[in-house]
Design a protein around this motif. Structure first.
Motif: not given
Length: 280
Positions: A44, A48, A55-56, A58-59, A63, A88-89
């Motif tokens: 986050g 990363h 894509s990464r 952390k995302d 999700d 959140d990020d």
């Protein structure tokens, strides 16, 4: 860096403070305490995690964790209280992630990650599959390598050498601490890891890379059964496409949620409630 076993042993009383961080006091009342689950989305913010073509890490982890939370809320309502270490990020230190779980008096801690191999590794594009870890000894170099990569996050923290008492995530010598301490929740952690692994290979269709043990700081510092989930390898194109898709992330979330429901049924803490329906 630790300098020999004598130095490591001398640091154990201090390191043990990580395991004994105070829990928030709960008020006595007549209502049964809900089963508390802490979901930890790995990485986050400026961390990363592993990177793929599209894509990464952390995302993906954030999700999947949010989807898992929503599935559990839909199926179990207030009987399972879900706490996220981040929603959140945002960058959250490893010791803080464990601290959130300890302060919440959690019944279970699940940290979600995505795997990868170094770019210099031959055949990295072919490796695939899910694995679930509990804290413990590194039975082989591969397990140690995964732990070293995940623990390297502490180098992004300010004053990490003080916070972690000189622990060096890149030094195999530092990991002797995991041989000198014992997690009292190993049995139930392994049980949960097996449940998640079964669902990831069944519901989510991931190849079975097995239940493993390694020295993850974030698991070592928790005071409840805890597992670290590696959903699949982002360095594999097919696996990354799966993890980048809504369908793939929903299947991974459902696999984790189903495992949580089964674990809670066996170890409720409070009377058992609903079971997950087999729907997307």
């Amino acid at each position: 860096m630790f300098k020999g076993i004598k130095h490591i042993i001398s640091t154990l009383p201090v390191a043990a403070l990580l395991l004994a961080s105070p829990c928030a006091a709960s008020k006595q009342n007549d209502s049964p305490k809900p089963f508390t689950l802490v979901l930890d989305a790995g990485h986050g913010g400026h961390d990363h995690g592993c990177r793929g073509r599209i894509s990464r890490e952390k995302d993906i982890t954030l999700d999947v964790v949010k989807r898992t939370r929503d599935l559990i809320a839909d199926q179990f309502g207030d009987s399972i209280s879900v706490v996220l270490t981040r929603d959140d990020d945002t960058f959250v230190a490893l010791d803080r992630r464990a601290g959130i779980a300890n302060e919440a008096g959690a019944n279970l801690f699940v940290s979600v990650h995505v795997n990868s191999l170094d770019k210099r590794t031959k055949g990295r594009e072919l490796v695939h599959g899910a694995s679930v870890y509990t804290v413990g000894l590194h039975k082989n170099d591969a397990n140690l390598a995964v732990a070293m990569r995940e623990n390297a996050v502490i180098e992004l923290e300010e004053d990490f050498t003080e916070s972690y008492q000189g622990f060096d995530p890149a030094s195999s010598e530092s990991y002797i601490i995991f041989e000198l301490t014992q997690n009292s929740h190993v049995a139930r952690s392994i049980e949960m890891a097996q449940l998640v692994q079964e669902e990831l290979t069944g519901q989510a269709g991931r190849a079975d890379k097995g239940v493993r043990q390694a020295g993850f700081l974030v698991l070592w510092a928790t005071k409840m059964p805890a597992v670290l989930v590696e959903l699949d390898f982002i360095c594999n194109r097919k696996a990354e496409n799966f993890l980048a898709s809504d369908e793939g992330r929903q299947k991974c979330a459902r696999a984790i949620a189903t495992a949580v429901g089964e674990y809670r049924r066996k170890h409720p803490g409070t009377p058992a409630g609903a079971t997950l329906n087999n729907v997307n």
